[in-house]
Design an enzyme around this catalytic site. Structure first.
Site, short mmCIF file in Angstrom:
data_model
loop_
_atom_site.label_atom_id
_atom_site.label_comp_id
_atom_site.label_asym_id
_atom_site.label_seq_id
_atom_site.Cartn_x
_atom_site.Cartn_y
_atom_site.Cartn_z
CE LYS A 282 -3.04 0.42 -15.17
NZ LYS A 282 -3.40 0.34 -13.74
NE ARG B 221 -9.39 -7.84 -10.16
CZ ARG B 221 -9.37 -7.08 -9.08
NH1 ARG B 221 -10.37 -7.08 -8.24
NH2 ARG B 221 -8.33 -6.30 -8.84
N1 BES Z 1 -1.75 -4.08 -13.91
C1 BES Z 1 -2.38 -3.42 -12.84
C2 BES Z 1 -1.65 -3.58 -11.51
C3 BES Z 1 -0.31 -2.92 -11.39
C4 BES Z 1 -0.19 -1.67 -10.81
C5 BES Z 1 0.84 -3.57 -11.78
C6 BES Z 1 1.05 -1.09 -10.67
C7 BES Z 1 2.08 -2.99 -11.65
C8 BES Z 1 2.20 -1.75 -11.09
C9 BES Z 1 -3.80 -3.96 -12.68
O1 BES Z 1 -4.41 -4.35 -13.84
C10 BES Z 1 -4.60 -2.84 -12.12
O2 BES Z 1 -4.78 -1.86 -12.80
N2 BES Z 1 -5.10 -3.01 -10.90
C11 BES Z 1 -5.86 -2.01 -10.28
C12 BES Z 1 -7.02 -2.67 -9.58
C13 BES Z 1 -8.07 -1.72 -9.09
C14 BES Z 1 -8.78 -1.10 -10.25
C15 BES Z 1 -9.02 -2.47 -8.21
C16 BES Z 1 -4.98 -1.28 -9.26
O3 BES Z 1 -4.14 -1.91 -8.63
O4 BES Z 1 -5.11 -0.07 -9.16
MN MN Z 2 -5.37 -2.77 -14.83
#
Ligand code: BES
Ligand code: MN
Ligand code: ZN
Length: 501
Positions: free
Chosen positions: A287, A361
């Site tokens: 990230k 997931r």
């Molecule tokens: N934990 C994150 C989602 C999230 C984002 C929670 C912002 C709280 C605030 C999750 O694991 C994630 O990284 N999801 C990705 C999915 C994508 C790679 C398809 C996302 O939302 O960017």
């Molecule tokens: Mn994630």
């Protein structure tokens, strides 16, 4: 956790409210009313101050307005907050009631004292009753007393509200109202449990810490039985997908099962499953740095399960409820899962991991297969699953997706009833194709509808029972200046579970 707040309920007439011993009095005032109304009684006691305020238009009794009165001539040791409740004929909608509760909590906090008395004439609601209101009020008062104490500094707890003397003018059955207050307070305890777990930094709150917290709950509440599985046991169960997420971390992944048996042995349980990523760096699909600290909240689903199970242990409904947590830390490292890796899930289906940041997931799918053994009545999973749900619904409603409309409707209702709303998004077949993979049964990402395709992924593992998914990425915690766990969706979950028992 134990309750921070004692809420004492008594039936009092407006005449008696001023003889209350507490130093801070919040007095609900309606715009109209007879000579026995709180407005007129207060006017008499204050030798006409109420009328002066009305004349000067400093306070009208309009709903959610308030006025601070530091003392009265013959009551110098008391301070007063007048709280507008609108017209006696007004019927509060859910959202109005919610705003009123927020207002009461703010006034109670502003008072900056340990004890507060609140006089409330009986107000009316569009489709609820007074005990519903008192349950939600108690819940939010309890939850508003939560404070994250850092560095073990006890003095930070000074002047936090510790007792509320609720004075009401009602003909309702007081035992019934007291029961609602007790339920509300217990849900508040669960909310605060979730907040504390969410706020605890990820160097302390690891999967092992979540497991130990669950075991602690099992020791504290005799009606909960707790099991915590480690990586070896998960390996045996074939949870390779869950395990793949923790590969890059030195922290051991954990799988937690908390059982509450309040119903008949043969009665099928309601099951709740929480995502417990104690820190989400994104893994090899790293990230960006800004606000990455907030990924300590990526175990909010798990925290909501622990908080809800604590509330249930305290409330003791006559039904069977099981809480499950799938926990891992998502880190990059030489052993970490890489984009393109293919893993086998507990269900036997294979997954091509195209993005290691879509890890929630991956831990949930194995948990959702595991819970088949309970022959669940319904399963709800709770997860901070996608940033996309924040784009769709902001920080107001949790995203809801389900393979069963009856279940979805019950969850929506429970959200309204507990002021913890969820909004449904479709889970149509047309979206499933976005997850096609050339190298496995499913890819872990695909398409533009991020929140829905995440739920589509989970739906491949929930064919054997009615299931709903709550995406709480936008609701579980605040960001920036409002950073902190909000304890959601503990109110929704508890309300749903109680309505099912
Ligand atoms: N934990 C994150 C989602 C999230 C984002 C929670 C912002 C709280 C605030 C999750 O694991 C994630 O990284 N999801 C990705 C999915 C994508 C790679 C398809 C996302 O939302 O960017
Ligand atoms: Mn994630
Ligand atoms: Zn995540």
């Amino acid at each position: 956790m134990t309750s921070n707040l004692k809420i004492n309920l008594s039936i009092t007439s407006p005449n008696e409210m001023l003889s209350d011993k507490n130093e801070t009095l919040i007095i609900g005032i309606q715009e109209n009313g007879n000579s026995q109304s709180s407005k007129n009684i207060f006017n008499k006691a204050s030798k006409g101050l109420m009328n002066t305020l009305l004349k000067r238009k400093e306070f009208s009794g309009k709903v959610n307005t308030s006025c601070y009165i530091p003392a009265l001539a013959d009551q110098k040791d008391k301070k007063f907050f007048l709280l507008g409740l609108g017209n006696t004929s007004d019927k509060f909608k859910d959202d109005d009631a919610s705003k009123l509760i927020t207002k009461i909590c703010t006034l109670a906090k502003t008072a900056n004292t340990k004890k507060v008395s609140l006089f409330l004439p009986e107000i009316k609601f569009e489709k609820r009753d007074f005990s519903w209101f008192l349950q939600n009020l108690s819940m939010q008062l309890e939850s508003s007393t939560y404070k994250y104490i850092f560095d073990g500094k006890k003095e930070q707890k000074n002047n936090i509200l510790a007792s509320v003397n609720l004075l009401i003018n009602s003909k309702k059955d007081i035992a019934d109202l007291r029961k609602s207050i007790s339920i509300g307070t217990n849900i508040g305890v669960g909310i605060n449990r979730m907040k504390e777990l969410g706020n605890t930094p990820a160097n302390i709150c690891t999967p092992t810490y979540l497991g130990n917290t669950a075991k602690e709950l099992g020791r504290k509440y005799k009606n909960l039985s707790v099991k915590v599985l480690g990586e070896k046991e998960m390996e045996k169960l074939g949870m390779h997908c869950l395990l793949s997420v923790g590969n890059g971390s030195v922290q051991e992944s954990k799988f937690i099962i908390i059982e509450y048996k309040g119903g008949k042995k043969t009665e099928q349980p309601e099951v709740i499953v929480g995502k417990g990523i104690t820190f989400d760096t994104g893994g090899i699909s790293l990230k960006p740095s800004p606000a990455m600290d907030e990924m300590k909240y990526d175990m909010s689903g798990a925290a909501s399960v622990l908080g809800t199970m604590e509330a249930i242990a305290l409330i003791k409904p006559k039904s069977n409820i099981i809480g499950v947590v799938a926990s891992a830390e998502n880190m990059p490292g030489s052993k970490a899962t890489k984009p393109g890796d293919v893993v086998k899930t507990m269900s036997g289906q294979t997954v091509e991991i195209l993005n290691t940041d879509a890890e929630g997931r991956l831990v949930l799918c194995d948990a959702l297969t595991y819970v088949e053994r309970f022959k669940p009545k319904n399963v709800i999973d709770i997860a901070t699953l996608t940033g996309a749900v924040i784009v769709a619904l902001g920080h107001v409603a949790s995203g809801l997706m389900s393979n069963n409309q009856k279940l979805a409707d019950k969850i929506i209702d429970a959200g309204h009833a507990s002021m913890d709303k969820a909004w449904q998004l479709p889970l149509w077949d047309e979206y499933q194709g976005d997850l096609d993979s050339n190298f496995a049964d499913i890819a872990n990402i695909g398409g533009r509808a991020g929140t829905i395709t995440a739920a589509c992924f989970l739906s491949r593992f929930t064919k054997k029972y009615p299931w709903a998914h709550l995406d709480v990425a936008g609701t579980a915690h605040g960001s920036g200046k409002a950073k902190g766990s909000r304890g959601r969706p503990v109110p929704l979950l508890t309300n749903y579970l109680l309505s099912q028992s």
